[in-house]
Design a protein around this motif. Structure first.
Motif, PDB file in Angstrom:
ATOM      1  N   ARG A 359       0.828  -1.214   0.000  1.00 23.09           N
ATOM      2  CA  ARG A 359       0.000   0.000   0.000  1.00 23.09           C
ATOM      3  C   ARG A 359       0.853   1.251   0.000  1.00 23.09           C
ATOM      4  N   LYS A 360       2.034   1.168   0.604  1.00 25.58           N
ATOM      5  CA  LYS A 360       2.900   2.344   0.678  1.00 25.58           C
ATOM      6  C   LYS A 360       3.806   2.459  -0.550  1.00 25.58           C
ATOM      7  N   ALA A 362       1.887   1.863  -3.700  1.00 23.72           N
ATOM      8  CA  ALA A 362       0.812   2.368  -4.552  1.00 23.72           C
ATOM      9  C   ALA A 362       0.473   3.819  -4.250  1.00 23.72           C
ATOM     10  N   SER A 363       0.599   4.240  -3.010  1.00 25.72           N
ATOM     11  CA  SER A 363       0.229   5.603  -2.623  1.00 25.72           C
ATOM     12  C   SER A 363       1.384   6.585  -2.728  1.00 25.72           C
ATOM     13  N   GLY A 365       4.222   6.176  -1.117  1.00 27.87           N
ATOM     14  CA  GLY A 365       4.772   6.266   0.228  1.00 27.87           C
ATOM     15  C   GLY A 365       6.198   5.764   0.339  1.00 27.87           C
ATOM     16  N   PRO A 701       2.410   3.139 -10.130  1.00 29.44           N
ATOM     17  CA  PRO A 701       2.353   4.430  -9.437  1.00 29.44           C
ATOM     18  C   PRO A 701       3.537   5.338  -9.772  1.00 29.44           C
TER      19      PRO A 701
END
Length: 762
Positions: A359-360, A362-363, A365, A701
């Protein structure tokens, strides 16, 4: 040219032989020092166990003498979970218990840590509301977690924690006696605490002292190589004693595997080199696996193996990439960020957000840092942290930092100097740690990789931590009690709570003596298979295959193997790391063997170490944090072929026989774990937790991501489903079910009291 190659090979063989001799000498020295340090504990342990050793039987199986003895319960492993299981059993009145270990001084509990190693528990300070139910809900929210397991871990949290406090683990408390805490990852409360960088080591040492004071016998230098099962129930465990190249069969009614996660599968690993696990032999015995796809990966130094989390990142070091020979160094992070400030903020946040998280990525991060390190290494380069100079050189403009990073450094008084200056200011023991292990951060950079750190899955257990095989229990990281995500430090609590649950059930329901000898044809076949593999591997090698009449070396000890050598070194695989490099006394990887045959190996075979090295590198490349279903399928076929032909291909000297058994365990694990990943992808699983699954229909991303690293995040559709694995006749199989909810039990006191009186609360 041939003469030159031959000379180089001879020189290399001499160097390897010399390294082994040096390790052996060091192991003997450590054994003597350890014996002097604990003379009273050793005397207590041996004083209560000679009759057991004298009464042991000798079985003739497959042309070898196998020494045998029997206990109600045998615990495999001397980490925090293993010692706790044995001590809890003893405290509950079960005296017929013994501990078996490859080496008292090896393993993750004793040799792992971080800048502030966390223990997760129920909130025990301040006015913040908390409850057992709330903690269970936090654990359950990790995804793919069974609610009854989460409730057990929460219910025993305070009891397990305070037992450690009473044993002397120095968890901090305030002036009123409250054990204060802090928030860790995936933690809505301030449940986390720490005794410093070596929390798990301190736990293990105090639990070991408790076991020694109780006189629980410890059989050191014993590598578990086969779980013996008869009629679907555990009958015992066969061990290889490296010190005298013999075998020991421990008959038992109950076997508790506290052997840690299957760390030997990976080449890129932060696990101590002496930690390999024994999950493969449990899967082979019929124990089901659960959530095998779910691992935790993170950035770590490779020599020594250690997490570079927390202040290691918050000090804002340079990330430098070099060629294989260490030349051609260049900073590479800045090329991938919009600004220097964004780059510095991501490095800083990597300290808080250490585990790699899809998730970090894709965002946008901080886990982009992990991907970039991985890509550099996948391209054949090496990556280092350099604390001697600031990123981009010169002074660091702290005004470029975001609010969180700048506020933290200002509060720490660390807005000055070089990364080393800042690290010394915020956490000087972190610098001392590396200096004590031969790495001076003031004089040299620190090599890092994206490494396997924790298996959230493992062997499937019920609420008593018993596996699907009757009498076989798993505790600690060997047990699958976590899901996709888990609060930081929850593994230490799970190990204590789970081992306690197993002990309580064994004491209440599974008492009685084990029967030694008289193996059924089924059990005898299992032992003979291992002995036959050893005999085949030793063809042409030096040493005995056990047919010289040796007893198998069953000697209870306070840390000394049968011939007086340290069981720690022998238990670590004859002092050679999974990557083929010799270990020093701390179990750290030093150098690499580039596939050379081991001493005594025949020309038509391959050394166990070379095969293990190849398999571990393949697993890191294909079954690590970056996964592609097509490549996983190819790796499954290769692994299956290697396992099927192992007896025909592997060769070893007597000194390397332990590595043959380890290779076998590793290949079984890899086959089942890789197959679980393939099954997950086939079921529609997407990127989640600490793993990215390549998806041609996904997105990127970042423009700099290779096209084959396009991916899509998991939408949560599999979040409440548990994948379970079975392994039989060389083939893995899988099933899916809903995670069990957190139980809503009737807690009316009189009813609970009656049930407790009648069944002991079991």
């Amino acid at each position: 040219m041939k003469e030159q190659s031959k000379a180089e090979a001879q020189s290399k063989a001499m160097e390897q032989s010399k390294a082994k001799e040096q390790l052996k000498a060091k192991a003997q020295s450590q054994a003597k020092a350890r014996s002097k340090a604990r003379p009273q504990a050793k005397a207590q342990s041996q004083a209560q166990t000679p009759s057991r050793a004298e009464a042991a039987a000798s079985l003739r199986i497959g042309g070898a003498n196998v020494r045998a003895c029997a206990f109600n319960t045998v615990v495999v492993g001397t980490g925090a979970a293993g010692y706790n299981a044995a001590c809890r059993l003893h405290g509950l009145g079960q005296r017929d218990v013994a501990i078996v270990t490859e080496g008292v001084g090896v393993g993750t509990s004793r040799n792992a840590g971080s800048d502030k190693q966390t223990y997760y528990k129920l909130t025990l300070a301040g006015g913040e509301a908390d409850s057992v139910r709330e903690m269970a809900e936090t654990l359950f929210a990790g995804g793919c977690v069974d609610g009854d397991i989460a409730l057990c871990e929460a219910a025993l949290s305070a009891q397990s924690f305070f037992r450690l406090v009473e044993l002397g683990v120095p968890f901090p408390r305030n002036r009123y006696g409250e054990h204060v805490g802090y928030k860790t990852d995936h933690d809505p409360r301030r449940r986390a605490t720490s005794a410093g960088p070596y929390t798990s080591r301190l736990m293990t040492e105090r639990l070991q002292e408790d076991a020694e004071a109780r006189g629980i016998p410890v059989y050191d230098g014993m590598q578990a190589v086969r779980v013996v099962v008869e009629g679907g129930a555990c009958r015992g465990v066969l061990c290889y004693a490296a010190a005298d190249r013999g075998y020991a069969l421990f008959f038992c009614r109950n076997l508790v595997l506290a052997t840690g996660g299957p760390a030997g599968m990976y080449a890129d690993s932060v696990y101590p080199a002496g930690q390999c696990g024994a999950t493969g032999i449990a899967l082979e015995a019929g124990a089901a696996g659960r959530n095998l796809t779910e691992w935790q990966y993170g950035l770590a130094s490779v020599a020594p193996r250690w997490n570079v989390s927390g202040t290691f990142m918050q000090a804002l070091p340079r990330f430098v990439s070099t060629g294989p020979d260490g030349g051609g160094g260049r900073e590479f992070l800045r090329d991938y960020f919009r600004s220097e400030g964004d780059m510095l903020d991501s490095v800083f946040l990597k300290g808080y957000q250490w585990p790699f998280d899809a998730r970090k990525v894709a965002s946008g991060g901080s886990s982009a840092i992990d991907i970039l390190v991985h890509l550099e290494r996948a391209g054949g380069r090496r990556v280092f942290l350099d604390y001697r100079r600031n990123p981009r050189g010169g002074g660091l403009d702290f005004s470029l930092l975001g609010g969180e990073a700048r506020a933290y450094l200002e509060k720490a008084g660390a807005c000055f100097g070089t990364p080393l200056d800042r690290l010394l200011r915020m956490n000087s023991p972190a610098v001392d740690f590396y200096r004590d292990r031969g790495v001076d951060l003031a004089a040299e950079p620190l090599e890092i990789a994206l490494c396997a750190q924790h298996n959230n899955g493992g062997l499937a257990v019920g609420r008593h931590w018993q596996t699907s095989v009757e009498g076989l229990f798993a505790a600690g990281e060997a047990a699958a009690t976590h899901g996709v995500y888990r609060p930081g430090g929850s593994a230490l609590n799970a190990g204590q709570a789970g081992s306690a649950r197993a002990a309580m059930h064994i004491a209440a329901r599974r008492a009685g003596s084990a029967r030694a000898g008289g193996l059924s044809p089924e059990g005898r076949r299992q032992v003979e298979e291992i002995l036959a593999l050893a005999a085949t591997a030793l063809r042409g090698g030096s040493g005995s295959n056990g047919e010289d009449g040796e007893s198998g070396g069953v000697v209870p000890s306070g840390g000394v193997a049968p011939d007086g050598e340290s069981g720690a070194a022998q238990g670590a695989g004859d002092g050679v790391a999974p990557d083929g490099g010799a270990r020093d006394g701390r179990g750290e990887a030093r150098g690499r063997e580039s596939g050379a045959k081991g001493d005594g190996a025949q020309e038509d075979g391959a050394s166990a170490l070379a095969l293990w090295d190849r398999a571990a590198r393949r697993m890191s490349r294909v079954g690590g944090p970056i996964r592609d279903a097509r490549r996983i399928g190819e790796a499954i076929a290769e692994t299956k072929a290697e396992l099927a032909s192992l007896a025909q291909t592997v060769r070893a000297s007597g000194d390397e026989l332990g590595a043959v058994f380890r290779l076998r365990d590793v290949l079984i694990c890899q086959l089942v774990y890789l197959s679980a990943m393939e099954d997950y992808a086939r079921a529609g699983g997407k990127s989640r937790g600490s793993a990215i699954y390549a998806d041609p229909n996904g997105g990127k991303p970042y423009d700099w991501l290779p096209d084959d690293l396009a991916f899509a995040l998991d939408d949560g559709s599999l979040g409440n489903l548990v994948q379970e694995a079975s392994y039989a006749n060389g083939e893995p199989a899988f099933s899916w079910r809903d995670a069990r909810p957190i139980p809503d039990s009737d807690d009316f006191f009189e009813n609970v009291w009656r049930e407790f009186r009648e069944g002991g609360g079991d």
